[in-house]
Design a protein around this motif. Structure first.
Motif, PDB file in Angstrom:
ATOM      1  N   LEU A 155      13.239  55.173 -33.393  1.00  0.00           N
ATOM      2  CA  LEU A 155      12.838  56.439 -33.971  1.00  0.00           C
ATOM      3  C   LEU A 155      13.397  56.475 -35.391  1.00  0.00           C
ATOM      4  CD1 LEU A 155      13.769  58.622 -30.891  1.00  0.00           C
ATOM      5  CD2 LEU A 155      11.537  57.726 -31.478  1.00  0.00           C
ATOM      6  N   ASP A 156      12.585  56.044 -36.337  1.00  0.00           N
ATOM      7  CA  ASP A 156      13.083  55.921 -37.696  1.00  0.00           C
ATOM      8  C   ASP A 156      12.486  56.948 -38.661  1.00  0.00           C
ATOM      9  OD1 ASP A 156      10.624  54.804 -37.530  1.00  0.00           O
ATOM     10  OD2 ASP A 156      11.097  52.993 -38.640  1.00  0.00           O
ATOM     11  N   LYS A 157      11.564  57.739 -38.208  1.00  0.00           N
ATOM     12  CA  LYS A 157      10.980  58.774 -39.067  1.00  0.00           C
ATOM     13  C   LYS A 157      11.634  60.116 -38.751  1.00  0.00           C
ATOM     14  CE  LYS A 157       7.987  55.977 -40.791  1.00  0.00           C
ATOM     15  NZ  LYS A 157       8.243  55.385 -42.055  1.00  0.00           N
ATOM     16  N   VAL A 158      11.968  60.849 -39.805  1.00  0.00           N
ATOM     17  CA  VAL A 158      12.625  62.142 -39.654  1.00  0.00           C
ATOM     18  C   VAL A 158      11.712  63.223 -40.205  1.00  0.00           C
ATOM     19  CG1 VAL A 158      14.627  63.528 -40.298  1.00  0.00           C
ATOM     20  CG2 VAL A 158      14.890  61.085 -39.887  1.00  0.00           C
ATOM     21  N   ILE A 159      11.542  64.266 -39.395  1.00  0.00           N
ATOM     22  CA  ILE A 159      10.758  65.419 -39.826  1.00  0.00           C
ATOM     23  C   ILE A 159      11.665  66.638 -39.723  1.00  0.00           C
ATOM     24  CG2 ILE A 159       8.775  66.879 -39.336  1.00  0.00           C
ATOM     25  CD1 ILE A 159       7.466  64.462 -38.038  1.00  0.00           C
ATOM     26  N   SER A 160      11.773  67.384 -40.777  1.00  0.00           N
ATOM     27  CA  SER A 160      12.581  68.600 -40.728  1.00  0.00           C
ATOM     28  C   SER A 160      11.650  69.800 -40.846  1.00  0.00           C
ATOM     29  CB  SER A 160      13.623  68.604 -41.844  1.00  0.00           C
ATOM     30  OG  SER A 160      12.999  68.559 -43.090  1.00  0.00           O
ATOM     31  N   ILE A 161      11.968  70.822 -40.073  1.00  0.00           N
ATOM     32  CA  ILE A 161      11.154  72.043 -40.105  1.00  0.00           C
ATOM     33  C   ILE A 161      12.091  73.234 -40.259  1.00  0.00           C
ATOM     34  CG2 ILE A 161       9.306  71.075 -38.706  1.00  0.00           C
ATOM     35  CD1 ILE A 161      10.445  72.684 -36.353  1.00  0.00           C
ATOM     36  N   TYR A 182      16.424  71.760 -19.199  1.00  0.00           N
ATOM     37  CA  TYR A 182      16.251  70.328 -18.946  1.00  0.00           C
ATOM     38  C   TYR A 182      17.448  69.558 -19.485  1.00  0.00           C
ATOM     39  CZ  TYR A 182      11.520  72.048 -18.436  1.00  0.00           C
ATOM     40  OH  TYR A 182      10.427  72.757 -18.057  1.00  0.00           O
ATOM     41  N   PRO A 183      17.789  68.452 -18.859  1.00  0.00           N
ATOM     42  CA  PRO A 183      18.925  67.653 -19.353  1.00  0.00           C
ATOM     43  C   PRO A 183      18.521  66.720 -20.496  1.00  0.00           C
ATOM     44  CG  PRO A 183      18.072  66.690 -17.354  1.00  0.00           C
ATOM     45  CD  PRO A 183      17.268  67.943 -17.604  1.00  0.00           C
ATOM     46  N   LEU A 184      18.012  67.303 -21.573  1.00  0.00           N
ATOM     47  CA  LEU A 184      17.530  66.519 -22.709  1.00  0.00           C
ATOM     48  C   LEU A 184      18.148  67.044 -23.997  1.00  0.00           C
ATOM     49  CD1 LEU A 184      13.709  66.436 -21.927  1.00  0.00           C
ATOM     50  CD2 LEU A 184      15.340  64.600 -21.566  1.00  0.00           C
ATOM     51  N   LYS A 185      18.178  66.163 -24.987  1.00  0.00           N
ATOM     52  CA  LYS A 185      18.571  66.599 -26.322  1.00  0.00           C
ATOM     53  C   LYS A 185      17.441  67.424 -26.907  1.00  0.00           C
ATOM     54  CE  LYS A 185      21.356  62.552 -27.362  1.00  0.00           C
ATOM     55  NZ  LYS A 185      21.513  61.399 -28.255  1.00  0.00           N
ATOM     56  N   LEU A 186      17.784  68.204 -27.907  1.00  0.00           N
ATOM     57  CA  LEU A 186      16.777  69.076 -28.513  1.00  0.00           C
ATOM     58  C   LEU A 186      15.642  68.274 -29.131  1.00  0.00           C
ATOM     59  CD1 LEU A 186      15.979  71.973 -29.190  1.00  0.00           C
ATOM     60  CD2 LEU A 186      17.294  71.762 -31.296  1.00  0.00           C
ATOM     61  N   SER A 187      15.967  67.192 -29.825  1.00  0.00           N
ATOM     62  CA  SER A 187      14.914  66.395 -30.465  1.00  0.00           C
ATOM     63  C   SER A 187      14.003  65.747 -29.415  1.00  0.00           C
ATOM     64  CB  SER A 187      15.533  65.322 -31.353  1.00  0.00           C
ATOM     65  OG  SER A 187      16.360  64.475 -30.598  1.00  0.00           O
ATOM     66  N   TYR A 206      13.419  66.920 -26.405  1.00  0.00           N
ATOM     67  CA  TYR A 206      12.630  68.009 -25.821  1.00  0.00           C
ATOM     68  C   TYR A 206      11.454  68.364 -26.724  1.00  0.00           C
ATOM     69  CZ  TYR A 206      11.423  72.628 -24.086  1.00  0.00           C
ATOM     70  OH  TYR A 206      10.743  73.702 -23.600  1.00  0.00           O
ATOM     71  N   ILE A 207      11.698  68.476 -28.019  1.00  0.00           N
ATOM     72  CA  ILE A 207      10.614  68.815 -28.954  1.00  0.00           C
ATOM     73  C   ILE A 207       9.566  67.718 -28.974  1.00  0.00           C
ATOM     74  CG2 ILE A 207      10.080  69.174 -31.396  1.00  0.00           C
ATOM     75  CD1 ILE A 207      12.821  70.575 -31.628  1.00  0.00           C
ATOM     76  N   ARG A 208      10.009  66.443 -28.946  1.00  0.00           N
ATOM     77  CA  ARG A 208       9.073  65.329 -28.931  1.00  0.00           C
ATOM     78  C   ARG A 208       8.218  65.358 -27.667  1.00  0.00           C
ATOM     79  NH1 ARG A 208      12.302  61.298 -28.407  1.00  0.00           N
ATOM     80  NH2 ARG A 208      13.435  61.778 -30.287  1.00  0.00           N
ATOM     81  N   ASN A 209       8.829  65.670 -26.525  1.00  0.00           N
ATOM     82  CA  ASN A 209       8.070  65.737 -25.275  1.00  0.00           C
ATOM     83  C   ASN A 209       7.053  66.875 -25.296  1.00  0.00           C
ATOM     84  OD1 ASN A 209       9.308  63.549 -24.152  1.00  0.00           O
ATOM     85  ND2 ASN A 209      10.824  64.734 -23.039  1.00  0.00           N
ATOM     86  N   ILE A 210       7.434  68.003 -25.865  1.00  0.00           N
ATOM     87  CA  ILE A 210       6.492  69.120 -25.964  1.00  0.00           C
ATOM     88  C   ILE A 210       5.345  68.754 -26.901  1.00  0.00           C
ATOM     89  CG2 ILE A 210       6.198  71.458 -26.862  1.00  0.00           C
ATOM     90  CD1 ILE A 210       8.948  72.115 -25.836  1.00  0.00           C
ATOM     91  N   LEU A 211       5.680  68.127 -28.002  1.00  0.00           N
ATOM     92  CA  LEU A 211       4.670  67.756 -28.992  1.00  0.00           C
ATOM     93  C   LEU A 211       3.628  66.815 -28.399  1.00  0.00           C
ATOM     94  CD1 LEU A 211       3.723  67.885 -31.948  1.00  0.00           C
ATOM     95  CD2 LEU A 211       5.191  65.920 -32.377  1.00  0.00           C
TER      96      LEU A 211
END
Length: 149
Positions: free
Chosen positions: A47-53, A70-75, A77-82
């Motif tokens: 995971l080498d690309k960074v997106i900031s919002i 869920y037992p996930l990191k925030l990033s 979790y956001i990737r899974n939702i996306l």
């Protein structure tokens, strides 16, 4: 006596040299095995690309509350939702529970096979039902993995 000492010294030196060479060959052999194969390395997509919002505090709090379920990191979790993978998170929990049930049923069937449990008249019927149940659990889990592939 000088010849014996000299001959013994030469024999001892050659044995030590042969042992050292054999150790080096063994080391090189295992190095070659490591290069040729062994366990497959995991193909981890970096995971080498960074997106900031930017978001408001209320949006961030809502996101954190949903992520804490869920037992996930925030990033992650956001990737899974996306990528709409959120539903698959809970599937693994049910699979783990089913695997635990299967192991418990196997333990129960092993206990029933002991001589101490001859009190039950229908012991064979119980064992057959447990074996059928274990088979159904494994069949369900393996069919699920084949669908995912």
């Amino acid at each position: 006596m000088g010849k014996d000492f000299l001959q013994e010294f030469i024999n001892e030196a050659t044995k030590e040299n042969e042992a050292r060479i054999a150790q080096e060959k063994r080391k090189k052999h295992f190095q070659e095995l490591g290069r040729k194969g062994g366990l497959k390395t995991k193909e981890n997509k970096k995971l080498d690309k960074v997106i900031s919002i930017r978001m408001t505090n209320s949006e961030y709090e809502i996101l954190i509350q949903k992520q804490e379920k869920y037992p996930l990191k925030l990033s992650t979790y956001i990737r899974n939702i996306l990528f709409e993978k959120e539903l698959k998170i809970n599937e693994f929990q049910t699979d783990e529970i089913l695997l635990q049930y299967g192991t418990h049923f196997k333990k129960i069937s092993n206990l029933l096979r002991n001589r101490e449990w001859n009190v039950f008249e229908n012991k064979k019927e119980i064992l057959v039902r447990i074996e059928n149940l274990i088979g159904l659990i494994h069949q369900y889990l393996y069919s699920k993995t084949q669908k995912n592939e």
